[in-house]
Write an enzyme that holds these catalytic residues in place. Structure first.
Site, short mmCIF file in Angstrom:
data_model
loop_
_atom_site.label_atom_id
_atom_site.label_comp_id
_atom_site.label_asym_id
_atom_site.label_seq_id
_atom_site.Cartn_x
_atom_site.Cartn_y
_atom_site.Cartn_z
CB CYS A 88 63.54 48.44 101.73
SG CYS A 88 64.07 48.83 103.41
CG HIS A 101 59.73 51.14 101.67
ND1 HIS A 101 59.31 49.82 101.68
CD2 HIS A 101 60.67 51.22 102.64
CE1 HIS A 101 59.96 49.15 102.60
NE2 HIS A 101 60.79 49.97 103.20
CD GLU A 138 57.06 49.76 98.78
OE1 GLU A 138 57.35 49.27 99.89
OE2 GLU A 138 57.92 50.22 97.99
#
Length: 194
Positions: free
Chosen positions: A77, A170, A172
């Site tokens: 990002c 994202h 994560e």
């Protein structure tokens, strides 16, 4: 293998946790000297302008640029924006390491954030559940940049250029470790080549 996560702002702790789930030594990286013994680096999502300002304040721009020119680096990002060669604004500090042009906040405001399934080249198994939060997109790639994923409308959201990786979303923020494992494989390839 030791991978740093740039810990100036944004979702860095989530990346650290993902790497540790893969039994990788993961360290929060804030100062130029922290880069010295790293085998790879993740630049997390967050606010790209803030990351650029803090990196400038901590004397990290040139050390990060040198690091990304010789060792594996992954931007997610805001990290994708920070790695790009061109973001359409000259006043924002970026590394310019990856031969891509990026449109910041391509989808609009926070309220326009979304999730979708992506087919990502190089990832085995089913589609990847991708979380887009005020995300960028890649609008142009130079020769040598491999497009790994596109949205249904054709917009580019994941790319690789040698040891550099960038995703507009994202990973994560999911439980799926495959992209982190993919980056770790890039790091291992680089280490094997000496």
């Amino acid at each position: 293998m030791k991978i740093g996560v740039l810990a100036l702002q944004g979702a860095f702790i989530e990346h650290v946790k993902m790497l540790r789930r893969l039994d990788v030594e993961a360290v929060e990286t804030r100062l130029p000297q922290h880069l010295a013994d790293l085998d790879g680096l993740i630049i997390p999502g967050g606010e790209s302008t803030t990351i650029g300002k803090l990196a400038t304040e901590y004397g990290l721009i040139e050390p990060l640029r040198r690091f990304s020119h010789c060792r594996p680096t992954w931007g997610t990002c805001a990290g994708m924006i920070f790695l790009a060669r061109d973001i359409g604004i000259e006043s924002q500090p970026i590394l310019g390491s990856m031969d891509i042009t990026v449109d910041r906040n391509a989808f609009g405001r926070q309220i326009d954030s979304f999730e979708t399934e992506l087919d990502i080249s190089g990832l085995a198994g089913e589609s990847f559940h991708a979380v887009f939060i005020r995300a960028p997109v890649v609008t142009a790639v130079d020769e040598g940049v491999e497009v790994l994923a596109r949205l249904d409308d054709g917009r580019i959201v994941a790319v690789r250029q040698g040891r550099l990786l960038a995703t507009a979303f994202h990973p994560e923020l999911t439980d799926d470790l495959r992209l982190h494992a993919y980056f770790c494989a890039i790091v291992k390839e680089t280490l094997a080549c000496g």
